[in-house]
Design a protein around this motif. Sequence first.
Motif, short mmCIF file in Angstrom:
data_model
loop_
_atom_site.label_atom_id
_atom_site.label_comp_id
_atom_site.label_asym_id
_atom_site.label_seq_id
_atom_site.Cartn_x
_atom_site.Cartn_y
_atom_site.Cartn_z
N MET A 1 8.54 -16.89 50.33
CA MET A 1 7.12 -16.83 50.05
C MET A 1 6.40 -17.99 50.75
O MET A 1 6.91 -19.10 50.80
N GLU A 3 2.73 -20.11 51.03
CA GLU A 3 1.47 -20.33 50.33
C GLU A 3 0.69 -21.48 50.96
O GLU A 3 1.18 -22.60 51.07
N LYS A 24 -1.47 -16.47 50.06
CA LYS A 24 -0.10 -16.34 49.56
C LYS A 24 0.50 -15.09 50.21
O LYS A 24 -0.06 -14.00 50.11
N GLU A 26 3.97 -12.86 50.41
CA GLU A 26 5.25 -12.62 49.75
C GLU A 26 6.32 -12.21 50.75
O GLU A 26 6.03 -11.70 51.84
N GLN A 27 7.58 -12.41 50.36
CA GLN A 27 8.70 -12.04 51.22
C GLN A 27 8.67 -10.54 51.52
O GLN A 27 8.48 -9.72 50.62
N GLU A 29 6.52 -8.90 53.54
CA GLU A 29 5.23 -8.36 53.96
C GLU A 29 5.12 -8.31 55.49
O GLU A 29 5.72 -9.13 56.19
N SER A 198 9.88 -11.04 56.54
CA SER A 198 8.42 -11.16 56.60
C SER A 198 7.99 -11.27 58.06
O SER A 198 8.58 -12.02 58.83
#
Length: 260
Positions: A1, A3, A24, A26-27, A29, A198
């Motif tokens: 993740m 941020e 943010k 997330e893993q 995406e 990601s």
Amino acid sequence: MIEFMNVDKIYPNGTQALQNLNLKIEQGEFVAVIGLSGAGKSTLIRCINRMHDITEGQLLVDGTDITNLRGKQVRDLRRRIGMIFQSFNLVTRISVIKNVLVSFVPDNALWRNIIGLYTKQQKVKALEALDKVGILEKAYIRVDQLSGGQQQRVALARTLAQNPAIILADEPIASLDPVTSKLVMDDFKRINKEMNISVIMNIHHVEVALEYADRIIGVRAGEVVFDGPTSKVTDDILHDIYGGNKEYKTAFEENHAHVQ
């Protein structure tokens, strides 16, 4: 993740590239970052692997504030974050597989790197990475004998060989023709979905961003002016991202071509 928390980036010449950035990711995406040239897209991406250091705020990767990392810690971070460039960054006079094996240099003893000696396991990983992007048969061909699209796929294979959790891509199809661009983007999408890696991509081609990304981040003058699902992007939103600039017309036309 990943941020961003109240992140600013000011270059030594006084240019403010990022302003109060809060994001943010997330893993797993697939995120496309769009906006005008000079809006801060490349800076945003390059802060994630510390190619650029932020000026204020916090930038977390998997809960770790990467602004505090030093030396080996930064190198370890970059092992987990692959980077794909517009210019491929390959050594064209050597073979494809040797370019992919370069990803293992940080893991090897100095003497191995000096004589170019890699383990059997590393060679297998390199070949597997080439297979994943569909150019295994090119493994022992010199890079300068490949097309631009094939070279970009070598760069992608080199990144995959290091087993990253995140891939950053800075205008990866800017120098490719439309047909080749589609092949390369198909690779990114497949790798994103099948390997849960990601993908955060800075991209000028709005219609490609809308076709492949799950999420669009629109940046204008260093600020996020849109952040949401691809399905929520409208012409009004594109107008806001591009601020009525002449580049907006291109984005607008690309969007309509995508819709039609």
